[in-house]
Design a protein around this motif. Sequence first.
Motif, PDB file in Angstrom:
ATOM      1  N   ILE A  16       1.144  -1.002  -0.204  1.00  0.00           N
ATOM      2  CA  ILE A  16      -0.042   0.218   0.023  1.00  0.00           C
ATOM      3  C   ILE A  16       0.903   1.347   0.323  1.00  0.00           C
ATOM      4  O   ILE A  16       1.602   1.431   0.789  1.00  0.00           O
ATOM      5  N   TYR A  17       0.909   2.537  -1.020  1.00  0.00           N
ATOM      6  CA  TYR A  17       1.710   3.697  -0.237  1.00  0.00           C
ATOM      7  C   TYR A  17       0.330   4.526  -1.516  1.00  0.00           C
ATOM      8  O   TYR A  17      -0.074   4.856  -2.799  1.00  0.00           O
ATOM      9  N   ASN A  18      -0.332   5.774  -0.356  1.00  0.00           N
ATOM     10  CA  ASN A  18      -1.142   6.697  -0.880  1.00  0.00           C
ATOM     11  C   ASN A  18      -2.367   6.332  -1.353  1.00  0.00           C
ATOM     12  O   ASN A  18      -2.886   6.560  -2.746  1.00  0.00           O
ATOM     13  N   GLY A  46       5.187   3.723   3.566  1.00  0.00           N
ATOM     14  CA  GLY A  46       4.694   4.840   4.135  1.00  0.00           C
ATOM     15  C   GLY A  46       4.421   5.426   3.356  1.00  0.00           C
ATOM     16  O   GLY A  46       4.608   6.775   3.228  1.00  0.00           O
ATOM     17  N   SER A  47       2.805   5.623   3.739  1.00  0.00           N
ATOM     18  CA  SER A  47       2.179   6.403   2.937  1.00  0.00           C
ATOM     19  C   SER A  47       1.873   7.503   3.233  1.00  0.00           C
ATOM     20  O   SER A  47       2.214   7.854   4.456  1.00  0.00           O
ATOM     21  N   THR A  48       2.259   8.525   2.774  1.00  0.00           N
ATOM     22  CA  THR A  48       1.720  10.270   3.691  1.00  0.00           C
ATOM     23  C   THR A  48       0.146  10.638   3.235  1.00  0.00           C
ATOM     24  O   THR A  48      -0.418  11.871   4.302  1.00  0.00           O
ATOM     25  N   ASP A  49      -0.926   9.921   3.535  1.00  0.00           N
ATOM     26  CA  ASP A  49      -2.041  10.012   3.268  1.00  0.00           C
ATOM     27  C   ASP A  49      -2.969   9.287   4.193  1.00  0.00           C
ATOM     28  O   ASP A  49      -2.328   9.272   4.873  1.00  0.00           O
ATOM     29  N   GLY A  50      -3.911   8.928   4.213  1.00  0.00           N
ATOM     30  CA  GLY A  50      -4.670   8.473   5.112  1.00  0.00           C
ATOM     31  C   GLY A  50      -5.290   7.525   5.845  1.00  0.00           C
ATOM     32  O   GLY A  50      -5.548   6.727   6.320  1.00  0.00           O
ATOM     33  N   SER A  51      -3.840   5.765   4.721  1.00  0.00           N
ATOM     34  CA  SER A  51      -3.452   4.635   4.344  1.00  0.00           C
ATOM     35  C   SER A  51      -3.258   4.100   5.766  1.00  0.00           C
ATOM     36  O   SER A  51      -4.153   3.060   5.946  1.00  0.00           O
ATOM     37  N   ALA A  52      -3.007   4.815   6.577  1.00  0.00           N
ATOM     38  CA  ALA A  52      -2.725   4.288   7.600  1.00  0.00           C
ATOM     39  C   ALA A  52      -3.818   3.762   8.328  1.00  0.00           C
ATOM     40  O   ALA A  52      -3.689   3.105   9.092  1.00  0.00           O
ATOM     41  N   ASP A 214      -3.942   6.111 -14.553  1.00  0.00           N
ATOM     42  CA  ASP A 214      -3.005   6.633 -16.029  1.00  0.00           C
ATOM     43  C   ASP A 214      -2.394   7.079 -14.959  1.00  0.00           C
ATOM     44  O   ASP A 214      -1.209   7.072 -15.466  1.00  0.00           O
ATOM     45  N   SER A 215      -2.082   6.997 -13.403  1.00  0.00           N
ATOM     46  CA  SER A 215      -1.772   7.595 -12.710  1.00  0.00           C
ATOM     47  C   SER A 215      -0.190   6.088 -11.832  1.00  0.00           C
ATOM     48  O   SER A 215       0.390   6.222 -10.973  1.00  0.00           O
ATOM     49  N   SER A 216      -1.162   4.965 -12.659  1.00  0.00           N
ATOM     50  CA  SER A 216      -0.315   4.004 -11.720  1.00  0.00           C
ATOM     51  C   SER A 216       1.172   3.555 -11.904  1.00  0.00           C
ATOM     52  O   SER A 216       1.398   4.212 -13.264  1.00  0.00           O
TER      53      SER A 216
END
Length: 331
Positions: A16-18, A46-52, A214-216
């Motif tokens: 999982i990342y962001n 190391g996600s920086t959004d709300g994934s954690a 497209d951002s994959s």
Amino acid sequence: MRPETQDELISVIVPIYNQSQRLDRCLSSLVGQSYPHMQIIAVDDGSTDGSAAVIADYRRRYPDKVVAAGGPNRGIGHARNQGLALAAGGIIGFVDSDDYVETDMYEAMYRVMKEQQADMVVCDTEVIEPSAASRKSVAAFKGGPVGTLEEYPQLAYMLNLGPCNKIYRRALWDGIRFPEGLKYEDIGPVLKTFARARRVGYVTRPLYDYVYSDSSQTHTYDRSILDLLTVLSDVCDYFTAAEPKVKDAISELCASELFGFTSVFYRHKDQFSDRALLMSFVEEGYVLLDGRCPGWRAIYVSHASSPANRRLRVLQTHHAAYRLYLWLRMS
């Protein structure tokens, strides 16, 4: 319900990342599986959004199913390897965090694995394009035969080499891990595990839902294209002592991957305008093919799918002519 043996437990690794916007749908599809013996390993890279927070919520609600792991951002290869180290099951699976699976995916695949005493089971994929509101089913074997690499060497280049529409006996992964810090990291490990499988099962239903974006990671156009050369070189190393028919299939895989990626990049030249980098990739690609895949030109041309494809493949076997062709296409 606890499994009677480790062999019944399926450990599914989710790097999982962001992906906070899509992660709930992914994890919900896993905890809701009709197959009861599931270990879901959510690895936060190391996600920086709300994934954690999403992971923590699922861990709280499903403590018997969900294992949480993570650390600083080190890439999808490292995250999958971290998940493999934590896997308790005798069966391994992978799901990408922006995708999801059908409710009975693992029940259907486990049934085939048990009935056929298979080491690996593969299913078809549903490709979903949210922007176009379209869906299409993609066959795992791309019209080829169903079996092992030993039985059908052509599956080296016909099988979908993504890790996620498959389940594997744990022993297939002994000593095999994903390369870290590279894109296209799944080609080598999936092909190596497939080569080890003595029996392969197939569920002819699209049970894995791949959400195209497209951002994959797979569809970004930058210097990481050079990672493909490293990945394919490792594949060549692994199959150095293989049977001649398998080595020929590896030559076709290397050539089709290299030229396939080249065509993707010039078709997306609006996103990838570094013509010098593409030419460098092509130069190094010919070095790899000429040095590691003896006789690749005849093999590659012989596998043409149509007269038009044959003409293109003949052009691609001529180094100078293909360089000029690409230079003009990128202009």
